[in-house]
Design a protein around this motif. Structure first.
Motif, short mmCIF file in Angstrom:
data_model
loop_
_atom_site.label_atom_id
_atom_site.label_comp_id
_atom_site.label_asym_id
_atom_site.label_seq_id
_atom_site.Cartn_x
_atom_site.Cartn_y
_atom_site.Cartn_z
N SER A 70 0.84 -1.20 0.00
CA SER A 70 0.00 0.00 0.00
C SER A 70 0.87 1.24 0.00
N VAL A 71 0.46 2.23 -0.79
CA VAL A 71 1.24 3.46 -0.92
C VAL A 71 0.30 4.66 -0.75
N GLU A 72 0.78 5.68 -0.07
CA GLU A 72 0.03 6.92 0.09
C GLU A 72 0.87 8.09 -0.40
N GLY A 73 0.20 9.16 -0.78
CA GLY A 73 0.93 10.34 -1.21
C GLY A 73 0.00 11.44 -1.66
N SER A 74 0.58 12.51 -2.20
CA SER A 74 -0.20 13.65 -2.68
C SER A 74 -0.03 13.77 -4.19
N ALA A 75 -1.14 14.04 -4.87
CA ALA A 75 -1.10 14.15 -6.33
C ALA A 75 -1.93 15.33 -6.79
N ARG A 76 -1.47 15.97 -7.86
CA ARG A 76 -2.23 17.09 -8.45
C ARG A 76 -3.14 16.50 -9.52
N LEU A 77 -4.40 16.31 -9.17
CA LEU A 77 -5.36 15.64 -10.04
C LEU A 77 -6.00 16.62 -11.02
N ARG A 78 -6.42 16.10 -12.16
CA ARG A 78 -7.04 16.93 -13.21
C ARG A 78 -8.55 17.02 -12.98
N VAL A 79 -9.14 18.12 -13.39
CA VAL A 79 -10.58 18.34 -13.24
C VAL A 79 -11.35 17.47 -14.22
N CYS A 80 -12.57 17.11 -13.86
CA CYS A 80 -13.44 16.31 -14.72
C CYS A 80 -13.93 17.14 -15.90
#
Length: 375
Positions: A134-144
């Motif tokens: 299992s991995v956790e982190g922060s990501a800059r996600l794109r808008v729908c």
């Protein structure tokens, strides 16, 4: 901040006046309408909200009068790619779009997390194919994309040639600013930084606005009766560059629409006041061109206005007020076709008032949904 009212002093003064006491009781229990919510908003970045508290406002996702977003933190086995590039991740939702409706129908809505977030960085997790853990982190996600379509954000539907530009330049702070007039509360992280000005900025600004007779240099609205709604804009964005050639007097609405002020917000009542002055001074009215309508309309309604133009609708009036038999204003509309007695409003109370006067009125959310469902 809690306000303490001196009730005992008031009671003492009433007794001195000889007024008799009358029994009273409360018919409803008083509760805090926003338990801990202001604290959640002020935390900003990724403060979580229960899904049961998710609502919609003008087609946008909201909760307790504040704008929110939805995303899926579980990125599954794609977590490695998502942490490298958020473009590969599950999308962030900013509107009540078709995708969310489908997720509800498939009983998968509970996968979402509702948050107050203007940073664009989201906490995600998943199972790594690289480490088999299992991995956790922060990501800059794109808008729908379906959200942008639903709102016609910045003309995403009506100007298809700009789709790529609008998507690649999307920024949550800009987005929140675009629709700020619809909401009662904004996170502190969103509000423009008031620091960085010269020590004598207040005096410089006051003198400059007075030299312009408190008239906006962009839309020409005269704000002598509402001087606080006229700002002094730094053309180059440098708050300490106070040469007259670098200053411009702008109303709060025109100021927030400047290229270097994407994160500035405007309160709904202030926007309404500016529109009232514009209308009274014939800056907006039946002869206003389409191009000027796009510049002068509350930006929260710009996407809808562009959809009406694209479908070939007659040119409407913005900021239109409807008066009753006594001549008093009984309802306000953001977009209206007076001869057809049709209007788009932001306030359900205005909708009911217009309907009682034989108008057809719909909310911003209803209007956007009508356009979406035609496809």
């Amino acid at each position: 901040m809690k306000l303490h009212f001196p009730i005992e002093q008031l009671r003492s003064q009433i007794q001195k006046m000889g007024a008799a006491e009358r029994p009273y009781k409360l018919n409803v229990a008083l509760t805090d309408p926003l338990p801990d919510f202001i604290e959640i908003i002020n935390r900003g970045g990724g403060a979580e909200i229960e899904l049961k508290d998710v609502e919609t406002m003008g087609g946008l996702l909201s909760s307790n009068g504040a704008q929110i977003v939805l995303y899926i933190p579980d990125q599954g086995q794609n977590i490695d790619q998502v942490l490298e590039s958020g473009l590969d991740g599950k999308k962030v939702h900013v509107a009540d779009c078709q995708t969310l409706e489908q997720m509800r129908q498939r009983n998968r809505f509970q996968r979402y997390r509702a948050v107050v977030n203007t940073s664009g960085d989201f906490e995600v997790f998943g199972h790594s194919k690289k480490t088999f853990s299992s991995v956790e982190g922060s990501a800059r996600l794109r808008v729908c994309i379906n959200c942008l379509k639903h709102l016609n954000y910045q003309g995403y539907v009506s100007t298809p040639a700009r789709k790529g530009e609008i998507l690649s330049n999307f920024d949550l702070k800009n987005f929140f600013a675009h629709y700020s007039s619809l909401f009662r509360y904004l996170p502190k992280s969103f509000i423009e930084d008031k620091g960085g000005y010269a020590e004598n900025w207040k005096e410089v600004s006051a003198q400059f606005r007075e030299s312009k007779n408190f008239v906006c240099e962009s839309c020409n609205v005269d704000l002598k009766q509402a001087k606080a709604l006229l700002h002094t804009h730094h053309i180059d964005g440098n708050k300490r560059h106070n040469d007259t050639a670098n200053l411009q007097a702008l109303c709060a609405d025109c100021h927030r629409k400047q290229p270097l002020h994407d994160h500035m917000y405007i309160k709904r009542r202030d926007m309404a006041t500016i529109q009232q002055f514009r209308k009274a001074q014939y800056i907006i009215g039946s002869t206003t061109s389409w191009d000027n309508l796009f510049e002068l309309v509350d930006s929260a309604f710009e996407g809808l206005l562009r959809l009406y133009q694209k479908q070939g609708s007659a040119k409407p009036e913005i900021g239109y007020e409807v008066t009753g038999a006594s001549g008093a204003v009984v309802a306000e509309s953001e977009i209206a076709w007076p001869t057809a007695k049709f209007a788009v409003v932001s306030n359900p109370d205005d909708k009911r008032s217009l309907e009682s006067m034989a108008w057809k009125a719909i909310t911003l959310e209803e209007a956007l949904r009508e356009f979406r469902d035609r496809k």
